[in-house]
Motif scaffolding. Structure first.
Motif, PDB file in Angstrom:
ATOM      1  N   UNK A  85       0.819  -1.211   0.000  1.00 10.52           N
ATOM      2  CA  UNK A  85       0.000   0.000   0.000  1.00 10.52           C
ATOM      3  C   UNK A  85       0.854   1.262   0.000  1.00 10.52           C
ATOM      4  N   UNK A  86       1.993   1.215   0.672  1.00 13.59           N
ATOM      5  CA  UNK A  86       2.902   2.360   0.649  1.00 13.59           C
ATOM      6  C   UNK A  86       3.392   2.627  -0.769  1.00 13.59           C
ATOM      7  N   UNK A  87       3.806   1.554  -1.472  1.00 14.24           N
ATOM      8  CA  UNK A  87       4.290   1.718  -2.847  1.00 14.24           C
ATOM      9  C   UNK A  87       3.201   2.275  -3.743  1.00 14.24           C
ATOM     10  N   UNK A  88       1.964   1.787  -3.575  1.00 12.33           N
ATOM     11  CA  UNK A  88       0.854   2.295  -4.387  1.00 12.33           C
ATOM     12  C   UNK A  88       0.607   3.770  -4.103  1.00 12.33           C
ATOM     13  N   UNK A  89       0.613   4.156  -2.833  1.00 14.09           N
ATOM     14  CA  UNK A  89       0.392   5.569  -2.483  1.00 14.09           C
ATOM     15  C   UNK A  89       1.454   6.474  -3.085  1.00 14.09           C
ATOM     16  N   UNK A  90       2.689   5.966  -3.181  1.00 11.07           N
ATOM     17  CA  UNK A  90       3.800   6.768  -3.692  1.00 11.07           C
ATOM     18  C   UNK A  90       3.825   6.824  -5.221  1.00 11.07           C
ATOM     19  N   UNK A  91       2.953   6.060  -5.864  1.00 11.49           N
ATOM     20  CA  UNK A  91       2.848   6.152  -7.318  1.00 11.49           C
ATOM     21  C   UNK A  91       3.398   4.977  -8.097  1.00 11.49           C
ATOM     22  N   UNK A  92       3.666   3.843  -7.440  1.00 13.21           N
ATOM     23  CA  UNK A  92       4.149   2.667  -8.166  1.00 13.21           C
ATOM     24  C   UNK A  92       3.104   2.223  -9.185  1.00 13.21           C
ATOM     25  N   UNK A  93       3.574   1.793 -10.339  1.00 17.32           N
ATOM     26  CA  UNK A  93       2.669   1.339 -11.395  1.00 17.32           C
ATOM     27  C   UNK A  93       2.228  -0.105 -11.211  1.00 17.32           C
ATOM     28  N   UNK A  94       3.054  -0.915 -10.541  1.00 17.71           N
ATOM     29  CA  UNK A  94       2.734  -2.331 -10.354  1.00 17.71           C
ATOM     30  C   UNK A  94       3.563  -2.881  -9.206  1.00 17.71           C
ATOM     31  N   UNK A  95       3.178  -4.070  -8.754  1.00 18.84           N
ATOM     32  CA  UNK A  95       3.902  -4.756  -7.681  1.00 18.84           C
ATOM     33  C   UNK A  95       4.312  -6.147  -8.154  1.00 18.84           C
ATOM     34  N   UNK A  96       5.456  -6.606  -7.691  1.00 18.85           N
ATOM     35  CA  UNK A  96       5.846  -8.001  -7.869  1.00 18.85           C
ATOM     36  C   UNK A  96       5.878  -8.636  -6.484  1.00 18.85           C
TER      37      UNK A  96
END
Length: 307
Positions: A95-106
């Protein structure tokens, strides 16, 4: 999201100073070098990032530096690897990565102390369901001893539709990809790592992208472009030149991490080839192999380092 997950998506290295501290300047220069090399995405905190040797503070700083670059790029997608063993920690980092603007997760499934298949799939489901961005599940049975049939991934996708890709790192990966494609009928895409050793086979089997290391990314970009344009002869000629090197370096994770850092250093992209211990130490013959590699591919790897 309007950045497509496909093509050449290198795993970013973690540059350190000679004293073993995170080298933010080298990291930033390396990311900018990759963005200028024609890549389609960049992955942070994969195994080649040595995520298992980083502090939480270093991970946070690297995440911010990467997203500052990719969030301003019109087409290069960021892919942040979530490697926590517990769902609670993994959800927090996702969720932190998504909030910071990440396009995708692995997402690397938990593997320590051999959890059950149910526990593993529940972990994947919970973490993927906590975000809205696309999720790539990293399937690396040789490294994790976790084995998951293709139909299980399809069931997970049906429960959580943003589980959209599987990074297949079986050996060999090709037949697993074919089975995955057959079971999902195109609902799931496949990415492949392992330095692209099986690149010709997996692209023929409809893998959508390759996730190699980042020290000679220009070669992978050229290979992908040749394949996509139907220039199979040129593709196979270049791949056969590269294969002896990547086959040797992929005999061990720490071996290829060290080789890639030496190449990055010799190309002037990072300031030091330091690896935190435990690490692989290259001998004289292996160092000569790297020099020979750089000489053989000098035309393709024009040195753009600024250090």
């Amino acid at each position: 999201m309007n950045k497509e997950i496909k093509g050449v998506i290198p795993i970013a290295a973690a540059p350190f100073t000679e004293n073993g501290y995170l080298d933010e300047d080298s990291f930033q220069q390396m990311i900018r070098h990759l963005l200028q090399a024609g890549i389609h995405g960049v992955t942070l905190f994969g195994m080649a990032t040595e995520f298992y040797k980083l502090t939480d503070k270093e991970r946070g700083r690297m995440l911010r530096l990467l997203l500052d670059e990719t969030n301003n790029h019109p087409s290069v997608a960021s892919m942040i690897s979530v490697t926590d063993h517990t769902a609670e920690n993994a959800i927090s980092h996702a969720q932190q990565a998504e909030r910071m603007g990440a396009d995708s997760l692995m997402l690397l499934p938990p593997f320590f102390l051999q959890p059950s298949e149910h526990a593993i799939t529940e972990h994947i489901r919970k973490v993927a369901d906590s975000v809205d961005i696309p999720v790539i599940v990293q399937y690396a049975p040789l490294q994790t001893n976790v084995r998951i049939p293709p139909e299980v991934f399809l069931t997970l996708h049906e429960k959580v539709p943003n589980i959209q890709f599987i990074k297949v790192e079986t050996q060999p990966p090709g037949r697993y990809i074919t089975s995955l494609m057959d079971h999902s009928q195109g609902k799931l895409g496949a990415l492949v790592g392992y330095a692209g050793v099986q690149m010709p086979d997996v692209l023929e089997r409809r893998a959508v992208g390759i996730q190699p290391g980042c020290s000679f990314i220009e070669l992978y970009v050229q290979l992908y472009q040749l394949f996509q344009s139907g220039e199979k002869k040129g593709f196979h000629t270049l791949f056969q030149k590269l294969l002896p090197y990547i086959s040797y370096w992929m005999q061990g994770i720490e071996l290829i991490i060290k080789a890639e850092k030496v190449i990055l250093y010799k190309r002037g992209i990072i300031a030091s080839d330091y690896c935190r211990s435990p690490q692989y130490t290259l001998d004289n013959i292996e160092m000569k192999m790297i020099d020979r590699f750089l000489e053989q591919f000098a035309d393709e790897l024009r040195n753009e380092g600024r250090l």
